[in-house]
Design a protein around this motif. Structure first.
Motif, PDB file in Angstrom:
ATOM      1  N   VAL A  99      17.956  22.332  84.686  1.00 46.22           N
ATOM      2  CA  VAL A  99      17.348  23.825  84.721  1.00 46.22           C
ATOM      3  C   VAL A  99      17.361  24.548  83.660  1.00 46.22           C
ATOM      4  N   THR A 100      16.587  25.632  83.713  1.00 43.55           N
ATOM      5  CA  THR A 100      16.503  26.551  82.539  1.00 43.55           C
ATOM      6  C   THR A 100      17.034  27.994  83.229  1.00 43.55           C
ATOM      7  N   LEU A 101      17.687  28.475  82.307  1.00 41.13           N
ATOM      8  CA  LEU A 101      18.375  30.004  82.478  1.00 41.13           C
ATOM      9  C   LEU A 101      17.349  30.740  81.623  1.00 41.13           C
ATOM     10  N   GLY A 102      16.830  31.821  82.297  1.00 37.00           N
ATOM     11  CA  GLY A 102      16.061  33.028  81.774  1.00 37.00           C
ATOM     12  C   GLY A 102      17.020  34.106  81.590  1.00 37.00           C
ATOM     13  N   ILE A 103      17.367  34.767  80.664  1.00 30.32           N
ATOM     14  CA  ILE A 103      17.975  35.898  80.125  1.00 30.32           C
ATOM     15  C   ILE A 103      17.376  36.934  79.361  1.00 30.32           C
ATOM     16  N   ARG A 104      16.832  37.987  80.176  1.00 25.85           N
ATOM     17  CA  ARG A 104      15.940  39.115  79.366  1.00 25.85           C
ATOM     18  C   ARG A 104      16.944  39.568  77.972  1.00 25.85           C
ATOM     19  N   SER A 105      16.337  39.865  76.972  1.00 18.68           N
ATOM     20  CA  SER A 105      16.907  40.328  75.734  1.00 18.68           C
ATOM     21  C   SER A 105      17.731  41.453  75.748  1.00 18.68           C
ATOM     22  N   GLU A 106      17.716  42.343  76.681  1.00 20.77           N
ATOM     23  CA  GLU A 106      18.561  43.375  77.114  1.00 20.77           C
ATOM     24  C   GLU A 106      19.696  43.138  78.061  1.00 20.77           C
ATOM     25  N   ALA A 107      19.948  41.828  78.626  1.00 22.74           N
ATOM     26  CA  ALA A 107      20.819  41.461  79.247  1.00 22.74           C
ATOM     27  C   ALA A 107      21.981  40.839  78.545  1.00 22.74           C
ATOM     28  N   LEU A 108      21.764  40.315  77.263  1.00 25.52           N
ATOM     29  CA  LEU A 108      22.702  40.024  76.233  1.00 25.52           C
ATOM     30  C   LEU A 108      23.403  41.170  75.689  1.00 25.52           C
ATOM     31  N   SER A 109      24.692  40.698  75.500  1.00 23.24           N
ATOM     32  CA  SER A 109      25.296  41.626  74.599  1.00 23.24           C
ATOM     33  C   SER A 109      26.399  40.958  73.674  1.00 23.24           C
ATOM     34  N   LEU A 110      26.797  41.635  72.675  1.00 23.09           N
ATOM     35  CA  LEU A 110      28.088  40.975  71.602  1.00 23.09           C
ATOM     36  C   LEU A 110      29.326  41.066  72.363  1.00 23.09           C
ATOM     37  N   VAL A 111      29.919  39.856  72.345  1.00 20.11           N
ATOM     38  CA  VAL A 111      31.263  39.975  73.096  1.00 20.11           C
ATOM     39  C   VAL A 111      32.372  40.318  72.081  1.00 20.11           C
ATOM     40  N   GLN A 112      33.241  41.191  72.153  1.00 23.45           N
ATOM     41  CA  GLN A 112      34.478  41.484  71.281  1.00 23.45           C
ATOM     42  C   GLN A 112      35.624  40.898  71.981  1.00 23.45           C
ATOM     43  N   GLY A 113      36.358  40.280  71.310  1.00 30.44           N
ATOM     44  CA  GLY A 113      37.522  39.611  71.994  1.00 30.44           C
ATOM     45  C   GLY A 113      37.419  38.516  72.797  1.00 30.44           C
ATOM     46  N   GLU A 114      38.240  38.328  73.738  1.00 27.15           N
ATOM     47  CA  GLU A 114      38.212  37.071  74.651  1.00 27.15           C
ATOM     48  C   GLU A 114      36.817  37.159  75.361  1.00 27.15           C
ATOM     49  N   PRO A 115      36.078  35.905  75.163  1.00 28.06           N
ATOM     50  CA  PRO A 115      34.759  35.667  75.981  1.00 28.06           C
ATOM     51  C   PRO A 115      35.133  35.563  77.459  1.00 28.06           C
ATOM     52  N   GLY A 116      34.239  35.140  78.363  1.00 20.17           N
ATOM     53  CA  GLY A 116      34.304  34.802  79.696  1.00 20.17           C
ATOM     54  C   GLY A 116      34.961  35.936  80.680  1.00 20.17           C
ATOM     55  N   GLY A 117      35.512  35.681  81.529  1.00 21.81           N
ATOM     56  CA  GLY A 117      35.785  36.374  82.635  1.00 21.81           C
ATOM     57  C   GLY A 117      34.847  36.283  83.929  1.00 21.81           C
ATOM     58  N   SER A 118      35.324  37.040  84.806  1.00 20.32           N
ATOM     59  CA  SER A 118      34.869  36.512  86.223  1.00 20.32           C
ATOM     60  C   SER A 118      33.046  36.936  86.191  1.00 20.32           C
ATOM     61  N   GLY A 119      32.116  36.207  86.381  1.00 17.95           N
ATOM     62  CA  GLY A 119      30.820  36.263  86.555  1.00 17.95           C
ATOM     63  C   GLY A 119      30.306  36.542  85.204  1.00 17.95           C
ATOM     64  N   ARG A 120      30.948  36.134  83.873  1.00 20.31           N
ATOM     65  CA  ARG A 120      30.513  36.531  82.596  1.00 20.31           C
ATOM     66  C   ARG A 120      30.239  35.125  81.931  1.00 20.31           C
ATOM     67  N   ALA A 121      29.175  34.600  81.603  1.00 19.26           N
ATOM     68  CA  ALA A 121      28.917  33.601  80.812  1.00 19.26           C
ATOM     69  C   ALA A 121      28.684  33.821  79.213  1.00 19.26           C
ATOM     70  N   TRP A 122      29.015  32.764  78.312  1.00 16.90           N
ATOM     71  CA  TRP A 122      29.073  33.359  76.842  1.00 16.90           C
ATOM     72  C   TRP A 122      28.480  32.018  76.121  1.00 16.90           C
ATOM     73  N   PHE A 123      28.356  32.193  74.934  1.00 17.23           N
ATOM     74  CA  PHE A 123      27.884  31.148  73.884  1.00 17.23           C
ATOM     75  C   PHE A 123      27.940  31.615  72.462  1.00 17.23           C
ATOM     76  N   SER A 124      28.078  30.723  71.652  1.00 13.90           N
ATOM     77  CA  SER A 124      28.069  31.213  70.212  1.00 13.90           C
ATOM     78  C   SER A 124      26.788  31.189  69.613  1.00 13.90           C
ATOM     79  N   ALA A 125      26.438  32.262  68.747  1.00 13.64           N
ATOM     80  CA  ALA A 125      25.160  32.311  68.074  1.00 13.64           C
ATOM     81  C   ALA A 125      25.467  32.697  66.519  1.00 13.64           C
ATOM     82  N   ARG A 126      24.530  32.640  65.695  1.00 15.71           N
ATOM     83  CA  ARG A 126      24.609  33.150  64.390  1.00 15.71           C
ATOM     84  C   ARG A 126      23.298  34.083  64.155  1.00 15.71           C
ATOM     85  N   LEU A 127      23.680  35.100  63.608  1.00 18.69           N
ATOM     86  CA  LEU A 127      22.523  36.104  63.148  1.00 18.69           C
ATOM     87  C   LEU A 127      21.440  35.657  62.280  1.00 18.69           C
ATOM     88  N   ARG A 128      20.213  35.474  62.602  1.00 18.42           N
ATOM     89  CA  ARG A 128      19.177  35.193  61.727  1.00 18.42           C
ATOM     90  C   ARG A 128      18.677  36.292  61.197  1.00 18.42           C
TER      91      ARG A 128
END
Ligand SMILES: Nc1ncnc2c1ncn2[C@@H]1O[C@H](COP(=O)(O)OP(=O)(O)O)[C@@H](O)[C@H]1O
Ligand SMILES: [Mg+2]
Length: 397
Positions: free
Chosen positions: A289-318
């Protein structure tokens, strides 16, 4: 005032099927926009409503009456074209007056010599001049009536074309990309002018554009078209917040929605980059399947990622894109060449990340749009599914 009802409108040009049975009800006084990529059939459809093109099947009704057999000028509609279609040798005033001189003057009254003799013609002309003056005042064209189109700016020409439509006092305005020839700043200004004009006139507006921003900012409702059919009809917020398909999600919104590949695991639970999410869908495991995430729905995670109902992934600023009031941050996904993601950030948040920095991005899973392999929207069973309410879809799943 008139509603417009399109029923099963079909049209082919030779072997090419351009419209595949369009049903659309446009309310009296509504601002409805047909939006979609170039070549999807928008102009053909609006020209069929205007009577400039004949449909092969189906019917057009305006104000409750079928108009399929009526000629364009008998339909009480007025069309504004992208090209403006002004006569270069005629003054602004004469251009605006043209629909009225054609309908109110008899042919011989328009002839150069005979027309001087007719007192009746003078009376008609006075009426026309009054109507033109009233429209010109509304569009702030009063001081330009003597000029020729070549002596006007693009925006002024556009207003003359609008004036020529308004002077007929139509029930329905049909507009085909009327702002496309204007520069960016003027386009933004004219969006407001058109929206206000629509309010003032109370007429039905059917507006064609390939520009989703125009569709989103002016319309009561938007019909998103693709390949000769309507993919989704709804308010701008409905299309943005609940796109019915991947195509709608990709077309509506700027920057474009982020798309992340996910897979269905046991019990319909979704996995993103190998990590389980709380979301579940009614699909068998193993499917993509494909997940669609609007650019305003993303945020930078400080500290431990995850938590209830929170998804996360690693990225590099281009790259950071500075829009003044905000930044668009462009990221590459770690270890994945093809897909990147964009995130909206305040200038303060953007200042906190350096180019090439490795970061963790997170989003609330409820903000994700889920699309099946065929592009159809899937409604998730929600984070509640994580607590064991999932019923296996097939034996062994
Ligand atoms: N008069 C015509 N003859 C043949 N093909 C046409 C004609 N008008 C439009 N088409 C084709 O029909 C399709 C839809 O065109 P159009 O309605 O102009 O799309 P849009 O306005 O959405 O860009 C296109 O593939 C176009 O090439
Ligand atoms: Mg077109």
């Amino acid at each position: 005032m008139a509603k417009v009802a399109l029923s099963s409108i079909a049209k082919s040009f030779g072997p090419t099927k351009v419209l595949g049975g369009i049903d659309l009800d446009i309310a009296d006084g509504e601002f409805l926009t047909l939006v979609g990529p170039s070549g999807c059939g928008k102009s053909t459809l609006i020209r069929i409503i205007a009577g400039l093109e004949h449909h092969d099947a189906g019917s057009v009704a305006i104000g409750g009456n079928r108009v399929d057999h009526l000629r364009p000028h008998e339909r009480r509609v007025a069309m504004v074209f992208q090209s403006y279609a002004l006569y270069p040798h005629m003054s602004v005033g004469a251009n605006i007056a043209l629909p009225l001189t054609m309908s109110r003057l008899k042919l011989w009254q328009r002839l150069p010599l005979l027309r001087q003799l007719s007192a009746q013609r003078r009376t008609v002309m006075r009426g026309i001049e009054a109507d033109v003056a009233a429209v010109a005042a509304q569009l702030q064209l009063d001081h330009l009536l003597q000029r020729k189109p070549a002596q006007l700016s693009g925006g002024q020409r556009q207003r003359v074309a609008l004036g020529r439509a308004m002077v007929r006092n139509p029930d329905v305005f049909l507009m085909d990309e009327p702002l496309s020839n204007l520069d960016a700043k003027l386009r933004v200004h004219m969006r407001t002018e058109l929206a206000e004009l629509h309010k003032r006139l109370g007429a039905t507006f059917i507006y064609v554009t390939h520009d989703q921003v125009e569709a989103m900012t002016m319309s009561d409702r938007v019909a998103m078209m693709d390949s000769g059919s309507v993919l989704q009809l709804g308010t701008p917020s409905q299309l943005y917040e609940k796109p019915a398909s991947l195509k709608v999600a990709q077309f509506i919104g700027s920057p474009a929605i982020n798309l992340l590949p996910a897979t269905v695991a046991n019990g319909g639970r979704l996995e993103l980059f190998g990590r389980p999410l709380a979301l579940a869908v009614p699909l068998a495991s193993g499917q993509a399947v494909t997940l669609g995430i609007r650019s305003e729905a993303l945020s930078l995670v400080q500290g431990e990622p995850g938590g209830s109902g929170r998804a996360w992934f690693s990225a590099r600023l281009r790259r950071k894109e500075n829009l003044g009031s905000e930044y668009i941050l462009h990221f590459d996904l770690a270890g994945r060449d093809a897909t990147g993601v964009t995130m909206r950030a305040t200038p303060a948040a953007a200042a906190g990340v350096n180019e090439a920095a490795e970061v963790t991005l997170g989003f609330d899973e409820v903000a994700a749009h889920i699309f099946a392999a065929d592009g159809e929207r899937l409604e998730p069973r929600g984070p509640g599914a994580a607590t064991g309410s999932v019923v296996p879809l097939r034996a062994g799943a």
